[in-house]
Scaffold this active site. Structure first.
Site: not given
Lengths: 427, 427
Positions: A124, A186, A209, A233, A322, A410, A415
């Site tokens: 994007y 969208q 945004n 940022s 950052e 277990e 198994h």
């Protein structure tokens, strides 16, 4: 800028608090758009493009004529600059390739790990006045090196139904499979569910945004992965008296111009440096075109004096910036001891904007303290590691008993049985 | 088990659909517990332990006497089995260590990438009748190799206020920093916000029921990372006529005994093999202690006949199984062409339970088709990669112009200015 001297550790979390955002109230709207795009596809995409971007599109997909036109509109100097940046980003990300990891853990038990590309990824890229074509380089270069089969790019059209030529130019240069004129919620919904035109993808990357941020979060509920959680940022500079105050001020301002909610922090072991930087910020700010935005961010920001490097690094790791610039005599100390930062910029000639564009490192980085647990985007962001094992008859005889005992303990009898049957067949 | 022959590609998504779960209705309850633990800390933790686990605890933290007692309760054979498994897991995960990646992208522009440990991690281990101590090995071994400073483990107490000795034994053996007697939502909330006793962590790992799953999702909204989104366990076996039907049936059942919502699928290019596996499943199922659970899962499950390996691999990649067993002549074809799978088990002597316990690979893997975009847990899951750059005077002269041009084209003047000031100082 607020000045703080020798803050007590108990106050660190208050001092280092990021400007808050509330997004809860837009979640419902985002879900509505998602539902409509899921059921109606392109028709709903075009309806929302008309509503939000104020343009009635004939075609969502960018055609080859538009790309050819864009190529002509870009100045050759800019093309050369993009080429240099792309080449550096390629070199750095190609160096991140890892070999298959293969060992025999017990005789007859071969295990290996291989990284394979995520087949379909979506990028994007926001629209608006500043076309972030640099982000296209940062995302497509590792996607291509990883071997992703399909790279879809979505970016909102302007009121004339066009995408900025620099975005089209960069997307085409970097081998994007499909460019779609669709923005905001969208776009994210389209790449999540797929429509007649927009392909669905497995992982979505890129900035946006607060609507895009919430939409990306929502996409994860529908089985799509995202690059990382987003936030404003931020930059933290540590500077002692070997720093250049005007350089430091220019770095703080370059981060501040991103948005009013950006945060910049100077940590310094020199009160003189703090005062000089403060003066330089005021001077440089006055002549910036994006002065109003930068001023907003600067008013949130802090100059923090601490006594020594030890205290400075503890504070910095608590914050987890950052971007982290080190302009200090003792730079190795900071390099060795920083545990939480997205990307680190070392020395007086390493501005943060070098990493934004052309040093070769990625500029998609964890904000909001997420450097404590998230990596910035890198080659591995476009791959997943898979494991393989192949066990011989001897191998299962070597480890079978241990598996039986553990499975039984277990309470997982089936198994155990899967091993017992095999061991019995070898008796 | 439903038998399907040569399904048309249009029906694949319907055929490969996972059993669905709905969790929306419990989100509100989870949020309530989070809010109370955030504000009240240990007091709320103990209140919920009383409510959900039916026990009034004196202390949340497990003490050293309890650990000493647990050590005595574990049989030496089981201790030896755990030791063998731990050693194999260590070998495989230690082999995943990567070196610092360092290059000079342009003369004077040094960039490097280093992985550093996530400082604080939390592990959740469910309680109940089956004590999943194997998961402790799978999570603590890479956490320790990565160098995580703090490893917190939460597991619910039983009605006597105790944690199963196998869990305490494994946690102690593997160097867990703190063991807390707390389960479910309250455990995840505790590790998210921190309480007087439970430390807050940066990333939470481990399996759990639907309440734990929703709580982990919610934790990400409060800035904590999680290992991966969760879903019921699943296995896909591809078998031609070189497979052993009883082995294949035992593998399908070992996955089916996990839960009624587990899914097992057999894809085969041999109708005879399909029929034989079906008979073997019925035979082995009849004598399983967890028969009722396995029966539920088996009723959701499918035997799919396809004409050839090409078609089989396309179907398998569309599904993206958590566990993928290959028992076929043409095994290299499957190894080379599988793009979406968590962990791959190759040949007749490689049961899936080997990877659950002792081969050395990790058993925390992406379910629900997430193998398309997520890695299973590996060494990197406990680290984050950070980038560094150091640019010399010559370096900034080499790339400065490109940065200026790109920043200007993106409308970010302060970004440009940070470079211009430095270039001017060198004139």
């Amino acid at each position: 800028m607020q000045k703080i001297y020798n803050p007590n550790k108990n106050n660190w979390s208050e001092i280092l608090k990021r400007p808050t955002q509330t997004v809860a109230d837009i979640e419902e709207n985002v879900l509505t758009v998602f539902n409509e795009i899921k059921t109606e596809g392109d028709q709903a995409v075009q309806r929302y493009t008309k509503k939000f971007d104020k343009v009635d599109l004939d075609a969502i997909l960018v055609g080859s004529e538009e790309i050819e036109e864009a190529k002509k509109l870009i100045d050759q100097n800019l093309k050369d600059a993009i080429q240099l940046a792309k080449s550096n980003i390629e070199k750095f990300h190609a160096a991140q390739k890892t070999d298959k990891v293969s060992i025999e853990t017990t005789i007859g038990v071969k295990c290996w790990q291989e990284k394979r590309p995520i087949q379909k990824v979506g990028l994007y890229i926001p629209g608006g006045t500043a076309p972030l074509f640099s982000t296209i380089l940062m995302l497509t270069v590792p996607a291509n090196l990883a071997g992703c089969k399909e790279i879809v790019l979505c970016s909102p059209p302007n009121k004339e139904g066009k995408i900025h030529p620099a975005i089209l130019y960069a997307a085409n240069l970097c081998g994007v499979t499909k460019i779609c004129k669709v923005g905001g919620i969208q776009a994210i919904a389209g790449m999540t569910f797929g429509t007649e035109t927009i392909p669905s993808v497995y992982k979505i990357f890129g900035p946006g945004n607060q609507f895009v941020t919430v939409a990306k979060q929502l996409a994860t509920k529908f089985g799509v992965a995202i690059d990382m959680p987003a936030g404003p940022s931020e930059l933290l500079v540590v500077a002692d008296d070997t720093a250049d105050a005007s350089f430091v001020a220019s770095d703080l301002l370059s981060q501040a111009e991103h948005g009013k909610d950006s945060q910049v922090i100077l940590v310094s072991t020199s009160k003189e440096m703090m005062n000089e930087v403060e003066k330089e910020v005021a001077k440089q700010l006055a002549v910036l075109p994006r002065k109003e935005i930068a001023e907003g961010a600067i008013s949130n920001s802090k100059l923090i004096y601490v006594e020594d490097d030890q205290k400075a690094i503890r504070l910095i790791n608590e914050y987890g910036p950052e971007h982290f610039i080190v302009c200090a005599k003792n730079e190795d100390f900071y390099i060795d001891n920083v545990t939480n930062a997205g990307s680190v910029f070392i020395g007086n000639y390493t501005p943060e904007s070098a990493g934004d564009y052309a040093s070769g490192t990625n500029h998609t980085l964890p904000t909001n303290g997420y450097a404590k647990q998230y990596s910035g985007v890198n080659l591995d962001s476009f791959m997943k590691s898979m494991t393989f094992q192949k066990i011989s008859k001897q191998g299962i005889q070597n480890i079978g008993k241990a598996i039986e005992l553990m499975a039984e303990a277990e309470g997982l009898q089936a198994h155990k049985n899967a091993v017992t049957l095999r061991l019995d067949s070898l008796k």
